[in-house]
Design a protein around this motif. Structure first.
Motif, PDB file in Angstrom:
ATOM      1  N   VAL A 174       0.821  -1.219   0.000  1.00 31.86           N
ATOM      2  CA  VAL A 174       0.000   0.000   0.000  1.00 31.86           C
ATOM      3  C   VAL A 174       0.850   1.262   0.000  1.00 31.86           C
ATOM      4  O   VAL A 174       0.328   2.362  -0.155  1.00 31.86           O
ATOM      5  N   HIS A 175       2.162   1.124   0.166  1.00 31.26           N
ATOM      6  CA  HIS A 175       3.034   2.296   0.119  1.00 31.26           C
ATOM      7  C   HIS A 175       3.138   2.872  -1.288  1.00 31.26           C
ATOM      8  O   HIS A 175       3.700   3.954  -1.482  1.00 31.26           O
ATOM      9  N   LYS A 176       2.573   2.164  -2.256  1.00 32.86           N
ATOM     10  CA  LYS A 176       2.681   2.631  -3.645  1.00 32.86           C
ATOM     11  C   LYS A 176       1.936   3.941  -3.874  1.00 32.86           C
ATOM     12  O   LYS A 176       2.210   4.670  -4.821  1.00 32.86           O
ATOM     13  N   SER A 177       1.009   4.263  -2.993  1.00 37.79           N
ATOM     14  CA  SER A 177       0.346   5.560  -3.071  1.00 37.79           C
ATOM     15  C   SER A 177      -0.069   5.996  -1.682  1.00 37.79           C
ATOM     16  O   SER A 177      -0.421   5.157  -0.838  1.00 37.79           O
ATOM     17  N   SER A 178      -0.031   7.314  -1.424  1.00 39.72           N
ATOM     18  CA  SER A 178      -0.421   7.796  -0.103  1.00 39.72           C
ATOM     19  C   SER A 178      -1.910   7.569   0.132  1.00 39.72           C
ATOM     20  O   SER A 178      -2.342   7.348   1.261  1.00 39.72           O
ATOM     21  N   LYS A 179      -2.709   7.611  -0.934  1.00 39.47           N
ATOM     22  CA  LYS A 179      -4.151   7.354  -0.808  1.00 39.47           C
ATOM     23  C   LYS A 179      -4.404   5.918  -0.349  1.00 39.47           C
ATOM     24  O   LYS A 179      -5.195   5.675   0.580  1.00 39.47           O
ATOM     25  N   ALA A 180      -3.717   4.960  -0.976  1.00 41.39           N
ATOM     26  CA  ALA A 180      -3.891   3.562  -0.589  1.00 41.39           C
ATOM     27  C   ALA A 180      -3.422   3.336   0.843  1.00 41.39           C
ATOM     28  O   ALA A 180      -4.059   2.598   1.612  1.00 41.39           O
ATOM     29  N   PHE A 181      -2.317   3.961   1.210  1.00 44.54           N
ATOM     30  CA  PHE A 181      -1.789   3.842   2.569  1.00 44.54           C
ATOM     31  C   PHE A 181      -2.794   4.386   3.587  1.00 44.54           C
ATOM     32  O   PHE A 181      -3.083   3.741   4.599  1.00 44.54           O
ATOM     33  N   SER A 182      -3.327   5.560   3.326  1.00 46.05           N
ATOM     34  CA  SER A 182      -4.273   6.189   4.244  1.00 46.05           C
ATOM     35  C   SER A 182      -5.516   5.317   4.426  1.00 46.05           C
ATOM     36  O   SER A 182      -5.987   5.108   5.551  1.00 46.05           O
ATOM     37  N   GLU A 183      -6.034   4.830   3.313  1.00 45.22           N
ATOM     38  CA  GLU A 183      -7.247   4.019   3.382  1.00 45.22           C
ATOM     39  C   GLU A 183      -7.009   2.715   4.125  1.00 45.22           C
ATOM     40  O   GLU A 183      -7.855   2.278   4.928  1.00 45.22           O
ATOM     41  N   GLU A 184      -5.861   2.093   3.911  1.00 48.28           N
ATOM     42  CA  GLU A 184      -5.565   0.829   4.591  1.00 48.28           C
ATOM     43  C   GLU A 184      -5.349   1.041   6.083  1.00 48.28           C
ATOM     44  O   GLU A 184      -5.843   0.265   6.910  1.00 48.28           O
ATOM     45  N   LEU A 185      -4.639   2.102   6.445  1.00 53.19           N
ATOM     46  CA  LEU A 185      -4.407   2.368   7.860  1.00 53.19           C
ATOM     47  C   LEU A 185      -5.723   2.697   8.569  1.00 53.19           C
ATOM     48  O   LEU A 185      -5.962   2.237   9.696  1.00 53.19           O
ATOM     49  N   MET A 186      -6.580   3.453   7.930  1.00 52.97           N
ATOM     50  CA  MET A 186      -7.886   3.750   8.533  1.00 52.97           C
ATOM     51  C   MET A 186      -8.720   2.479   8.674  1.00 52.97           C
ATOM     52  O   MET A 186      -9.445   2.308   9.659  1.00 52.97           O
ATOM     53  N   ARG A 187      -8.635   1.585   7.689  1.00 53.82           N
ATOM     54  CA  ARG A 187      -9.369   0.316   7.774  1.00 53.82           C
ATOM     55  C   ARG A 187      -8.891  -0.501   8.971  1.00 53.82           C
ATOM     56  O   ARG A 187      -9.699  -1.037   9.741  1.00 53.82           O
ATOM     57  N   LEU A 188      -7.574  -0.573   9.148  1.00 51.39           N
ATOM     58  CA  LEU A 188      -7.019  -1.337  10.267  1.00 51.39           C
ATOM     59  C   LEU A 188      -7.385  -0.735  11.616  1.00 51.39           C
ATOM     60  O   LEU A 188      -7.507  -1.442  12.615  1.00 51.39           O
ATOM     61  N   LEU A 189      -7.564   0.583  11.640  1.00 53.45           N
ATOM     62  CA  LEU A 189      -7.868   1.287  12.887  1.00 53.45           C
ATOM     63  C   LEU A 189      -9.357   1.553  13.061  1.00 53.45           C
ATOM     64  O   LEU A 189      -9.764   2.182  14.051  1.00 53.45           O
ATOM     65  N   HIS A 190     -10.156   1.094  12.097  1.00 53.70           N
ATOM     66  CA  HIS A 190     -11.614   1.294  12.133  1.00 53.70           C
ATOM     67  C   HIS A 190     -11.960   2.787  12.216  1.00 53.70           C
ATOM     68  O   HIS A 190     -12.817   3.207  12.992  1.00 53.70           O
ATOM     69  N   MET A 191     -11.273   3.567  11.403  1.00 55.72           N
ATOM     70  CA  MET A 191     -11.524   5.005  11.319  1.00 55.72           C
ATOM     71  C   MET A 191     -12.228   5.317  10.005  1.00 55.72           C
ATOM     72  O   MET A 191     -12.155   4.551   9.042  1.00 55.72           O
ATOM     73  N   ARG A 192     -12.904   6.463   9.964  1.00 58.74           N
ATOM     74  CA  ARG A 192     -13.510   6.933   8.716  1.00 58.74           C
ATOM     75  C   ARG A 192     -13.513   8.459   8.697  1.00 58.74           C
ATOM     76  O   ARG A 192     -13.513   9.108   9.740  1.00 58.74           O
ATOM     77  N   VAL A 193     -13.489   8.996   7.501  1.00 62.68           N
ATOM     78  CA  VAL A 193     -13.534  10.445   7.333  1.00 62.68           C
ATOM     79  C   VAL A 193     -14.944  10.935   7.616  1.00 62.68           C
ATOM     80  O   VAL A 193     -15.911  10.384   7.098  1.00 62.68           O
ATOM     81  N   LYS A 194     -15.054  11.960   8.457  1.00 60.41           N
ATOM     82  CA  LYS A 194     -16.357  12.536   8.807  1.00 60.41           C
ATOM     83  C   LYS A 194     -16.478  13.933   8.233  1.00 60.41           C
ATOM     84  O   LYS A 194     -15.516  14.699   8.228  1.00 60.41           O
ATOM     85  N   LYS A 195     -17.664  14.269   7.788  1.00 58.98           N
ATOM     86  CA  LYS A 195     -17.925  15.567   7.186  1.00 58.98           C
ATOM     87  C   LYS A 195     -17.651  16.685   8.195  1.00 58.98           C
ATOM     88  O   LYS A 195     -18.013  16.583   9.363  1.00 58.98           O
ATOM     89  N   ASN A 196     -16.993  17.750   7.714  1.00 62.73           N
ATOM     90  CA  ASN A 196     -16.699  18.947   8.520  1.00 62.73           C
ATOM     91  C   ASN A 196     -15.755  18.679   9.694  1.00 62.73           C
ATOM     92  O   ASN A 196     -15.715  19.447  10.650  1.00 62.73           O
ATOM     93  N   GLU A 197     -15.016  17.581   9.628  1.00 64.87           N
ATOM     94  CA  GLU A 197     -14.016  17.283  10.657  1.00 64.87           C
ATOM     95  C   GLU A 197     -12.672  17.044   9.996  1.00 64.87           C
ATOM     96  O   GLU A 197     -12.595  16.678   8.819  1.00 64.87           O
ATOM     97  N   ALA A 198     -11.592  17.275  10.754  1.00 65.07           N
ATOM     98  CA  ALA A 198     -10.247  17.028  10.233  1.00 65.07           C
ATOM     99  C   ALA A 198     -10.093  15.550   9.885  1.00 65.07           C
ATOM    100  O   ALA A 198     -10.740  14.683  10.489  1.00 65.07           O
ATOM    101  N   HIS A 199      -9.259  15.269   8.917  1.00 63.87           N
ATOM    102  CA  HIS A 199      -8.997  13.872   8.538  1.00 63.87           C
ATOM    103  C   HIS A 199      -8.473  13.122   9.764  1.00 63.87           C
ATOM    104  O   HIS A 199      -7.652  13.644  10.523  1.00 63.87           O
ATOM    105  N   PRO A 200      -8.955  11.904  10.014  1.00 60.43           N
ATOM    106  CA  PRO A 200      -8.545  11.166  11.221  1.00 60.43           C
ATOM    107  C   PRO A 200      -7.058  10.863  11.315  1.00 60.43           C
ATOM    108  O   PRO A 200      -6.553  10.561  12.401  1.00 60.43           O
ATOM    109  N   LEU A 201      -6.344  10.962  10.207  1.00 64.64           N
ATOM    110  CA  LEU A 201      -4.907  10.692  10.238  1.00 64.64           C
ATOM    111  C   LEU A 201      -4.071  11.972  10.237  1.00 64.64           C
ATOM    112  O   LEU A 201      -2.858  11.921  10.045  1.00 64.64           O
ATOM    113  N   THR A 202      -4.707  13.110  10.461  1.00 69.79           N
ATOM    114  CA  THR A 202      -3.991  14.386  10.422  1.00 69.79           C
ATOM    115  C   THR A 202      -2.808  14.400  11.380  1.00 69.79           C
ATOM    116  O   THR A 202      -1.688  14.776  11.020  1.00 69.79           O
TER     117      THR A 202
END
Length: 295
Positions: A174-202
């Motif tokens: 997943v290091h091949k793209s920052s988007k893939a990395f972010s999505e995989e890390l959020m999946r492993l951590l059970h995180m999701r992007v919420k409207k009007n909030e900072a990205h959970p990996l900020t």
């Protein structure tokens, strides 16, 4: 730091930066974080009798600066260098030194750089991709304990231990793209992007970037040489985006009050509500200004 919106870039706290310019009609400006030249050229525009020097560690900054400099021919020089390095003795002293810390939106918004959550480029937190280790190699050399300490120190991340473990477990593919990395890390951590909030990996991305680029040690070096590079009556303006950065600036300025300097900002200046609305990336910015007293 700036924000892109329909290709428009905003210079953070620009009005405040201009407000603290010395009154002299002639002088020398040093901007150690050129970015796209927003602050730099705004100052030269307001001070037509001044000359300027601007730096940036990012090799792409030179092209951005030259593209924006049509009205300033012969009035500035660009140098690719880190701001931890003191200026050449022949170019000092300066009447105004500006440092806009943190990451530039030119870097965040560049699809060819792996610095944002959504880039398709390979994940890489280096400000200058030509220096130091890639993120993949850097991560391989860190233990989960070291990563936890980095996330706590530089990101004040409450879930540091769990995130550090997942960073070591994550599939290298997943290091091949920052988007893939972010999505995989959020999946492993059970995180999701919420409207009007900072990205959970900020905080995670911030901490990793600060550590990989040695940003706090760079700031300490700047605070060591910059006051001495000011002309009498000259001013040092620093915009920070992290509590650790602002704390270092505040303490350094307070120590310099005993050595012929004056703090011009009793409290750090922050963006107006209007600025934050127009440029959400400005929300954590703080400006402090120091003046060298006349001899």
């Amino acid at each position: 730091m700036t924000q892109s919106s329909e290709l428009k870039h905003y210079s953070v706290l620009l009005a405040e930066v201009l407000e603290f310019l010395p009154s002299s009609s002639s002088g020398t400006l040093l901007d150690v974080t050129a970015g796209g030249g927003g602050h730099f050229f705004a100052i030269l525009r307001q001070k037509p009798g001044w000359r300027g020097e601007c730096w940036d560690r990012d090799p792409a900054a030179c092209e951005r600066i030259n593209a924006a400099s049509q009205d300033f021919a012969g009035r500035y020089t660009f140098v690719q260098k880190n701001f931890s390095e003191a200026p050449a003795p022949s170019s000092a002293p300066f009447d105004y030194i500006l440092a806009d810390l943190g990451i530039s939106s030119f870097q965040l918004d560049d699809p060819n750089r792996g610095l944002s959550f959504y880039s398709s480029a390979q994940l890489d937190f280096r400000m200058n991709p030509e220096q130091g280790e890639s993120f993949v190699d850097w991560l391989k050399g860190k233990s989960s304990k070291e990563l936890e300490e980095i996330l706590v120190k530089y990101g004040e991340e409450l879930r540091a231990k769990k995130i550090a473990l997942k960073l070591k477990e994550i599939d290298p593919s997943v290091h091949k793209s920052s988007k893939a990395f972010s999505e995989e890390l959020m999946r492993l951590l059970h995180m999701r992007v919420k409207k009007n909030e900072a990205h959970p990996l900020t905080r995670v991305f911030q901490a990793l970037r600060i550590a990989i680029n040695g940003e706090l040690s760079e700031l300490e070096a700047l605070l060591n040489w910059a006051p001495a590079a000011l002309a009498p009556g000259g001013r040092l303006a620093i915009i920070s985006f992290h509590s650790l950065e602002d704390r270092k600036v505040k303490r350094a300025f307070m120590a310099l009050e005993q050595k012929g300097f004056r703090i011009l900002t009793d409290k750090a200046l922050t963006p107006t509500e209007k600025e934050v609305h127009e440029n959400t990336r400005s929300r954590s910015a703080k400006l402090r200004v120091l003046e060298r007293m006349s001899d």
